[in-house]
Design an enzyme around this catalytic site. Structure first.
Site, PDB file in Angstrom:
ATOM      1  CE  LYS A 171       2.073 -28.797 -25.006  1.00 44.02           C
ATOM      2  NZ  LYS A 171       1.607 -27.476 -25.399  1.00 44.02           N
TER       3      LYS A 171
ATOM      4  CE  LYS B 213       0.836 -33.153 -31.998  1.00 39.64           C
ATOM      5  NZ  LYS B 213       0.002 -32.385 -31.781  1.00 39.64           N
TER       6      LYS B 213
ATOM      7  CE  LYS C 240       4.362 -26.320 -33.886  1.00 37.97           C
ATOM      8  NZ  LYS C 240       2.860 -27.061 -33.377  1.00 37.97           N
TER       9      LYS C 240
END
Length: 341
Positions: free
Chosen positions: A112, A197, A200
């Site tokens: 991140k 992955k 969201k």
């Protein structure tokens, strides 16, 4: 009874990966076999830039979808993290036990942080320390098990390490938790990039099936999923990641095994078509129940209010014990107003 704790961030619209990897198991298995707490971890969503109004909408939507997926407030405890002060109370104590090196070794922090730097943005301190808040989420409730996806196991290991260290230094205070992983589709991958992955916060959305997608949208996304070179249908996550992802999803939706399902197909097209229909049918009751719950917002608010009350009652004794153990004086009680002059 075994106690289970798990949470989910309201950082985007929930996906098929969230459902198959976690939510369905919470509803069908975990809430019935254990004393279970499920939390919308909204404080974690503050670690990156966000729109406050959108965060409130997504927090409510996430809680509503958890109920739509089958969580029963008569059986488990469902609440918002920010509604229970014990999370932040305990988090600071654990920051005084965890180390800077442990934080900077977290894989998700590295990933991140790299993305934030690429965008030219600054890093919030909370992005570095949020694994400690996650540890507080778990340890405050004396959780024995933490059902998570594979990408979160490192954070549960940190919670274990911090619990052991605190207990050794200040006396036994915390239960040391363990990770539990679902047996199938623990990590559903992006349909357009099966090396990462299904998340969201994906910006394009074309490789992500959202729980509230209309059936025709679901079909279109699955039918356009990336596959691999070669014609034989086999389950091989390394050499054929796109194909393996479709087989994993189909297996999770139908209850079969990816390897045995692969043997029943001789073309990618038929596999995609069956997978698309299986996903539509798995999500249909969730979408229908979500629609019903949205028509009764007072019910959802009541569930969250009662869930927060129960969670506070469970967490407060452990957190108060931790405060005393680490050396802090308890609050001085106010004089009784009924005392005689």
């Amino acid at each position: 009874m075994t106690r289970v704790f798990s949470g989910i961030q309201p950082t985007g619209h929930l996906t098929l990966g969230n459902y198959l990897g976690a939510m369905r198991r919470w509803a069908e298995v975990d809430q019935h076999r254990a004393d279970s707490l499920f939390c919308v971890v909204d404080l974690h969503a503050l670690t990156v830039d966000h729109d406050p109004a959108r965060l409130r909408r997504l927090s409510r939507q996430t809680a509503t979808l958890l109920l739509a997926a089958g969580l029963d407030p008569e059986v488990c405890t469902l609440f918002l993290q920010s509604h229970v002060d014990e999370h932040t109370r305990l988090s600071y104590l654990l920051e005084c036990v965890a180390t800077d090196g442990e934080m900077r070794r977290m894989i998700q922090y590295k990933e991140k942080a790299a993305k934030q730097r690429e965008r030219g943005g600054s890093l919030r301190l909370s992005l570095l320390t949020y694994p400690v808040l996650m540890a507080a989420d778990i340890l405050a409730y004396g959780a024995d098990e933490v059902p998570v996806g594979e990408d979160q196991t490192q954070h549960v290991e940190l919670a274990r390490d911090v619990a052991v260290r605190f207990n050794q230094r200040y006396g036994h205070t915390f239960v040391v938790p363990r990770t539990t992983l679902p047996p199938v589709a623990a990590r559903v991958m992006n349909l357009q990039d099966p090396t990462r992955k299904m998340g969201k916060s994906d910006e394009s959305g074309t490789g992500v099936v959202y729980l509230l997608d209309e059936p025709d949208v679901v079909r279109k996304k699955v039918l356009r999923a990336v596959t691999d070179s070669g014609r034989e249908v086999v389950h091989d996550r390394v050499a054929r990641p796109g194909l393996a992802n479709l087989l994993d999803i189909l297996a999770a939706c139908t209850g079969g095994s990816p390897e045995s399902l692969a043997a029943g197909y001789d073309s990618y097209g038929s596999l995609k078509k069956d997978t698309a229909e299986a996903v539509v049918e798995v999500l249909r009751p969730v979408r229908d129940r979500h629609r019903e719950l949205c028509a009764d917002p007072a019910y959802v608010e009541g569930v969250l209010r009662e869930g927060a009350r129960k969670a506070r009652e469970l967490a407060r004794p452990t957190v108060d014990t931790a405060y005393r153990a680490i050396g802090l004086l308890p609050p001085v009680a106010e004089p009784s107003l009924s005392a005689a002059p």
